[in-house]
Write a protein that holds these residues in place. Structure first.
Motif, short mmCIF file in Angstrom:
data_model
loop_
_atom_site.label_atom_id
_atom_site.label_comp_id
_atom_site.label_asym_id
_atom_site.label_seq_id
_atom_site.Cartn_x
_atom_site.Cartn_y
_atom_site.Cartn_z
N LYS A 103 0.84 -1.21 0.00
CA LYS A 103 0.00 0.00 0.00
C LYS A 103 0.87 1.25 0.00
O LYS A 103 0.52 2.26 -0.62
N ASP A 104 1.99 1.20 0.68
CA ASP A 104 2.90 2.33 0.70
C ASP A 104 3.57 2.53 -0.66
O ASP A 104 3.82 3.66 -1.09
N VAL A 105 3.86 1.42 -1.35
CA VAL A 105 4.40 1.50 -2.70
C VAL A 105 3.35 2.08 -3.65
O VAL A 105 3.66 2.91 -4.51
N ALA A 106 2.10 1.66 -3.47
CA ALA A 106 1.01 2.16 -4.33
C ALA A 106 0.86 3.66 -4.20
O ALA A 106 0.51 4.35 -5.17
N ALA A 107 1.12 4.19 -3.00
CA ALA A 107 1.04 5.64 -2.81
C ALA A 107 2.08 6.35 -3.66
O ALA A 107 1.84 7.45 -4.18
N MET A 108 3.24 5.73 -3.82
CA MET A 108 4.27 6.31 -4.69
C MET A 108 3.82 6.25 -6.15
O MET A 108 3.94 7.24 -6.89
N LEU A 109 3.31 5.11 -6.57
CA LEU A 109 2.89 4.95 -7.96
C LEU A 109 1.77 5.92 -8.31
O LEU A 109 1.70 6.43 -9.44
N ARG A 110 0.91 6.19 -7.37
CA ARG A 110 -0.21 7.11 -7.57
C ARG A 110 0.32 8.49 -7.96
O ARG A 110 -0.23 9.16 -8.83
N ALA A 111 1.39 8.91 -7.31
CA ALA A 111 1.99 10.22 -7.61
C ALA A 111 2.79 10.18 -8.90
O ALA A 111 2.78 11.14 -9.68
N MET A 112 3.47 9.07 -9.17
CA MET A 112 4.40 9.02 -10.29
C MET A 112 3.71 8.86 -11.64
O MET A 112 4.27 9.24 -12.67
N ARG A 113 2.51 8.31 -11.67
CA ARG A 113 1.80 8.15 -12.94
C ARG A 113 1.52 9.51 -13.58
O ARG A 113 1.42 9.61 -14.81
N SER A 114 1.35 10.54 -12.76
CA SER A 114 1.12 11.87 -13.33
C SER A 114 2.34 12.33 -14.11
O SER A 114 2.21 13.01 -15.15
N ASP A 115 3.55 11.98 -13.66
CA ASP A 115 4.76 12.34 -14.39
C ASP A 115 4.76 11.68 -15.77
O ASP A 115 5.15 12.30 -16.76
N VAL A 116 4.36 10.42 -15.83
CA VAL A 116 4.35 9.71 -17.11
C VAL A 116 3.31 10.31 -18.05
O VAL A 116 3.53 10.39 -19.27
N ALA A 117 2.20 10.77 -17.51
CA ALA A 117 1.19 11.43 -18.34
C ALA A 117 1.76 12.72 -18.95
O ALA A 117 1.48 13.04 -20.11
N TRP A 118 2.56 13.44 -18.19
CA TRP A 118 3.23 14.63 -18.72
C TRP A 118 4.23 14.24 -19.81
O TRP A 118 4.37 14.94 -20.82
N ILE A 119 4.96 13.12 -19.61
CA ILE A 119 5.88 12.66 -20.65
C ILE A 119 5.13 12.33 -21.94
O ILE A 119 5.54 12.73 -23.04
#
Length: 407
Positions: free
Chosen positions: A255-271
């Protein structure tokens, strides 16, 4: 909007949504400095290094020296960070991936996973790149199913307080065994942020592993047809010993890893959005110059229709990523929101780069016209940080209340 106003803006061709107006004058100045560097120093190297499958290392330190992560007196705003990624991806997907490996993936791991004490020690070094790290989650046999399938193990060995090598409360260390794959930038990182399953409780934990520690072996992944400049590694961990002090103390389950992924997917959308802009601008420049049947290629109706579709995709993508970034700036982080942005921008990216390659014709498969690079690199971005299908199921679960993931 008049031509005069458009010409004064960084993204005159691609940003009809006018997301750029959300940036301050200071932020636009930093991004313009980045643009100048990328145009003058990076672009002339890209085709050669892409074909060679090597990263232009001579660009790394100058990019670091631009101080892009926290360029102003106060903490960088999300909208600035998004356009920083957009600008890098508009030039090259590998450059954007290389930079966000540190500024997005690794920094998020520390921000979310480290204790306050650890953050005080590490975060300043992350920001100035004196501590370079990579996010090591994906495994050879586990990508989309990593939440339940993660097989790298961590075994704790208690020690005696004060004994040589002991740095935890009781001088204990962790022993890691397993493998990671597709880890971009690992060969030049100082530490690998490795996620492993604790054999004692079955929960996922995270560790900063010295890249040169005994038992760590890195192998470059060859034969790639996408993101060729980005150096992806296969990492083998064989009895690697890590002190308790180098465990991220706020990561105690997936669940703690998922919290990171939740934030990082927005970076990929910008890419994904930036890649579209780069492909579109390269195609637009080409059709304005190319002559066929005694006329500019850009004067034909079918070409103009494709250009309009490409611009529509970019505008819609900007709408998504800007809104998501604003929402996260208010402290609202939801899996379905970042999943929607990543899924939809990547889907539109695929169409946009295909249209760009199409309007450039036969020259669209050569590196000289630029669009071939974007066309090939888009395939990697389409899949990483959650495939289309995985992100769709995250959204579907939020819509229906039922999980369609296999068990």
């Amino acid at each position: 909007m008049s031509t005069t106003v458009l010409d004064q803006r960084l993204y005159s061709a691609a940003d009809w949504y006018d997301a750029e107006a959300l940036l301050t004058a200071e932020e636009r100045a930093v991004l313009a400095q980045l643009r100048n560097f990328l145009d003058a120093e990076a672009k002339p190297l890209l085709a050669e290094y892409w074909e060679r499958g090597e990263f232009p290392e001579q660009l790394a330190q100058p990019l670091i020296d631009l101080d892009l992560m926290e360029p102003l007196d106060e903490a960088a705003r999300g909208i600035y960070q998004g356009f920083r990624i957009f600008e890098l991806a508009r030039t090259d997907a590998s450059l954007a991936t290389w930079y966000t490996a540190q500024a997005g993936l690794f920094r998020t791991a520390i921000r979310v996973g480290a204790s306050e004490e650890q953050q005080r020690e590490w975060m300043p070094r992350v920001v100035d790149f004196s501590l370079k790290g990579v996010f090591s989650l994906t495994e050879p046999e586990h990508g989309s199913d990593i939440a339940g399938g993660l097989s790298t193990t961590a075994r704790y060995e208690a020690g005696v307080a004060g004994e040589a090598g002991g740095t935890g409360a009781d001088g204990g260390t962790w022993v890691l065994d397993g493998a990671k794959r597709w880890i971009g930038g690992a060969s030049t990182a100082d530490v690998l942020c490795v996620f492993a399953r604790d054999v004692a409780d079955g929960q996922v934990k995270a560790f900063l592993v010295d890249r040169q520690a005994a038992g760590v072996r890195l192998e470059k992944i060859h034969g790639k047809t996408s993101l060729r400049m980005m150096q992806n590694a296969h990492i083998t961990l064989n009895g690697v010993r890590v002190p308790e002090a180098m465990r991220l103390h706020n990561v105690n389950s997936f669940k703690d890893v998922a919290a990171m992924l939740r934030a990082m997917r927005s970076d990929v959308a910008w890419i994904a959005t930036g890649i579209q802009a780069g492909a579109f601008e390269a195609a637009l420049a080409y059709v304005k110059e190319r002559q066929q049947f005694g006329r500019s290629l850009g004067s034909f109706q079918l070409i103009q229709e494709k250009l309009a579709r490409m611009l529509g995709n970019i505008t819609a993508s900007l709408s998504l990523v800007v809104r998501l970034t604003e929402q996260q700036g208010w402290g609202i982080y939801r899996d379905q929101d970042s999943a929607l942005a990543k899924m939809q921008t990547s889907l539109m990216m695929r169409e946009t780069v295909a249209l760009a390659r199409e309007v450039v014709g036969g020259n669209g498969i050569t590196l000289a016209a630029d669009v071939a690079r974007f066309h090939a690199d888009a395939e990697a971005v389409y899949s990483y940080e959650g495939t289309h299908e995985i992100n769709a199921l995250i959204i579907g679960r939020a819509l229906t209340g039922d999980s369609a993931f296999t068990r």
